[in-house]
Write an enzyme that holds these catalytic residues in place. Structure first.
Site, PDB file in Angstrom:
ATOM      1  N   LYS A 126       0.865  -1.192   0.000  1.00 44.61           N
ATOM      2  CA  LYS A 126       0.000   0.000   0.000  1.00 44.61           C
ATOM      3  C   LYS A 126       0.889   1.224   0.000  1.00 44.61           C
ATOM      4  CE  LYS A 126      -4.434   1.071   0.321  1.00 44.61           C
ATOM      5  NZ  LYS A 126      -5.624   0.259  -0.016  1.00 44.61           N
ATOM      6  N   ASP A 166      -6.883   4.222  -4.889  1.00 44.09           N
ATOM      7  CA  ASP A 166      -7.544   4.097  -3.596  1.00 44.09           C
ATOM      8  C   ASP A 166      -8.198   5.472  -3.368  1.00 44.09           C
ATOM      9  OD1 ASP A 166      -7.584   2.050  -1.189  1.00 44.09           O
ATOM     10  OD2 ASP A 166      -7.343   3.993  -0.242  1.00 44.09           O
ATOM     11  N   GLY A 237     -20.179   7.128   1.866  1.00 44.38           N
ATOM     12  CA  GLY A 237     -19.203   7.502   0.854  1.00 44.38           C
ATOM     13  C   GLY A 237     -19.930   7.862  -0.430  1.00 44.38           C
ATOM     14  N   PHE A 238     -19.204   8.462  -1.363  1.00 42.79           N
ATOM     15  CA  PHE A 238     -19.776   8.671  -2.706  1.00 42.79           C
ATOM     16  C   PHE A 238     -18.682   8.572  -3.758  1.00 42.79           C
ATOM     17  CE2 PHE A 238     -18.704  13.093  -4.066  1.00 42.79           C
ATOM     18  CZ  PHE A 238     -18.073  13.537  -2.909  1.00 42.79           C
ATOM     19  N   VAL A 241     -16.057   3.158  -4.742  1.00 47.63           N
ATOM     20  CA  VAL A 241     -16.656   1.948  -4.162  1.00 47.63           C
ATOM     21  C   VAL A 241     -18.165   2.129  -3.996  1.00 47.63           C
ATOM     22  CG1 VAL A 241     -16.586   0.301  -2.255  1.00 47.63           C
ATOM     23  CG2 VAL A 241     -14.497   1.496  -2.924  1.00 47.63           C
TER      24      VAL A 241
HETATM   25  N1  GLU Z   1      -7.285   0.127  -3.142  1.00 49.44           N
HETATM   26  C1  GLU Z   1      -8.017  -1.063  -3.425  1.00 49.44           C
HETATM   27  C2  GLU Z   1      -8.043  -1.946  -2.194  1.00 49.44           C
HETATM   28  O1  GLU Z   1      -8.086  -1.442  -1.085  1.00 49.44           O
HETATM   29  C3  GLU Z   1      -7.543  -1.756  -4.695  1.00 49.44           C
HETATM   30  C4  GLU Z   1      -6.098  -2.152  -4.723  1.00 49.44           C
HETATM   31  C5  GLU Z   1      -5.616  -2.675  -6.068  1.00 49.44           C
HETATM   32  O2  GLU Z   1      -6.402  -2.740  -7.008  1.00 49.44           O
HETATM   33  O3  GLU Z   1      -4.439  -3.010  -6.143  1.00 49.44           O
HETATM   34  O4  GLU Z   1      -8.098  -3.148  -2.238  1.00 49.44           O
END
Ligand code: GLU
Length: 446
Positions: A126, A166, A237-238, A241
């Site tokens: 991450k 993200d 949220g908007f 996701v």
């Molecule tokens: N940020 C997304 C997650 O929390 C997707 C991560 C990705 O596609 O690598 O899983």
């Protein structure tokens, strides 16, 4: 909890001070592992848990950029390369003022288990920055992304570490980062996922996380002979996701009555559907990070400074951010007859809320299981990039459905095998842990 696990948690807290979300995520996982470690003393002997908790590599760097007024600004960038036992590091990049080393470590830790659950070969990672995209011009966002990639590029690669989006990082930011990576490396590869469709992206990737949440919740509901049809749903949220979840839940015959932003939530008793779903994307593109515009446009109630969990609904899908649903919110949902809480965000429910929801007999799924659809389709994007080929929308969507079904099956079967029938937290944690732990055992002490 055993003395060994208690000591381990104390050590994590002492060694990683001021990282409360990381402590919370580690505690939640270790809570589920008591029996596994008892049955498999070899994991303890090889210090598997101690090694899973310690990131393989933490990169922290300066991100200088110039704003539209010609001033030099400095943010901090990070990439946590958490675990590569089952594949290259994989996970999103978050641009949000709340980003700290600790919050990214929690997310990278969760990602390791989530990615293991997808059935695809992806390790955990991450990254992000405390950069606040709110109110920034397109030029400022581009210059920031380019500066961010000027350091990140030397640490990533299609077989090393594959970042994605993200919170605060969508198609636009991925594009700017990809452009800079390509220029620096002189190489066109699948180094990022969530790319544009005409330059290596996958169909269904934008919708994948939200669709996956609803597919997973459908599987959960099915265990009680229920479905989305005719149900009332609260979404928070908007962003990406929430948008995917609202779209799919509506398609399956549910009525989604709320979305929210940092400014408050809106209540639309008629349901967020049709053109209103498209308006979510427009609001996001405005870059103001507030939902009030929806209330103004569609003349519905707006509750400033509040969260949607006080509304009477059958299903709650928290899709905003960590710790956005606390014990009082859980009480409200339970008292209002809610039957299912399925996490779209990463760790949106506090531990106290999770406890209450679980002992009250509601269906509850942790994000690492129910929001894995996003990263799963990222894995499918990587597969398509490797083949230099694109699958059709149906092909990707069917694979996503199958993956969510497999995750649900693995969680329920594992939970039952370890004497915790119906507990998706136990099921997800043990399934993810076993896959990563066994790979680590095979690969020796590295
Ligand atoms: N940020 C997304 C997650 O929390 C997707 C991560 C990705 O596609 O690598 O899983």
């Amino acid at each position: 909890m055993s003395g060994y696990l208690k000591d381990l948690i104390s050590e994590v807290k002492a060694k990683n001070p001021a990282e409360p979300e990381f402590h919370q995520a580690v505690e939640e996982v270790t809570d589920s592992l008591e029996k596994v470690l008892e049955i498999h003393p070899e994991y303890r002997a090889a210090s598997i848990l101690e090694r899973i908790i310690e990131p393989e590599r933490v990169i922290s760097f300066r991100v200088p950029w110039i704003n539209d007024q010609g001033e030099v600004k400095v943010n901090r960038g990070y990439r946590i390369e958490m675990n590569s036992a089952i594949g290259p590091y994989k996970g999103g990049i978050r641009f949000h003022p709340s980003v700290t080393l600790g919050s990214l470590k929690f997310l990278a830790f969760e990602q390791t288990f989530k990615n293991a659950l997808t059935t695809l070969p992806m390790g955990g990672g991450k990254g992000g920055s405390d950069f606040d995209p709110r109110g920034k011009s397109d030029g400022e966002v581009m210059r920031f992304c380019q500066s961010f990639m000027c350091e990140l590029f030397r640490h990533i690669g299609p077989s090393t570490d594959v970042p994605a989006g993200d919170i605060g990082v969508g198609a636009r930011e991925i594009g700017y980062m990809f452009g800079m990576y390509k220029k620096l490396r002189n190489e066109f590869t699948g180094v990022l996922t969530g790319k544009g469709l005409n330059w290596g992206g996958s169909l269904v990737r934008p919708e994948a996380t939200g669709y996956g949440v609803v597919y997973f919740a459908s599987e959960m509901l099915q265990t009680r002979g229920l479905s989305f049809e005719g149900k009332t749903v609260a979404v928070s949220g908007f962003g990406n996701v929430a948008w995917g979840a609202v779209t799919k839940a509506t398609e399956l015959g549910a009525k989604v009555v709320t979305i929210s932003g940092p400014d408050g939530y809106i209540f639309d008793p008629e349901g967020i559907n049709g053109e209103k779903i498209k308006f979510m994307l427009e609001m996001r593109a405005r870059g103001k990070d507030m939902v009030k515009d929806y209330a103004d446009k569609y003349n519905v109630e707006y509750f400033p400074g509040k969260r949607p969990w006080e509304v009477k609904v059958d299903i709650a899908l928290p899709c905003a951010i960590q710790n956005e649903l606390n014990e009082d919110d859980a009480k409200n949902l339970i008292n209002n007859g809610c039957i299912c809480v399925c996490e779209g965000a990463n760790m949106p429910c506090t531990p106290q809320a999770v406890h209450l929801i679980q002992i009250s007999g509601l269906l509850y799924s942790p994000g690492k299981a129910s929001n894995a659809g996003g990263v799963a389709v990222s894995g499918l994007e990587m597969a398509q990039n490797s083949m230099r080929y694109n699958w059709t929308r149906d092909e990707v969507d069917n694979r996503l459905k199958l993956i969510m079904h497999s995750i649900h099956k693995a969680c329920t079967e594992t939970a039952e095998r370890y004497g915790a029938k119906g507990n998706y937290v136990t099921g997800a944690n043990i399934t993810g842990f076993l896959k990563v732990a066994n790979a680590m055992m095979d690969q020796g002490i590295v």
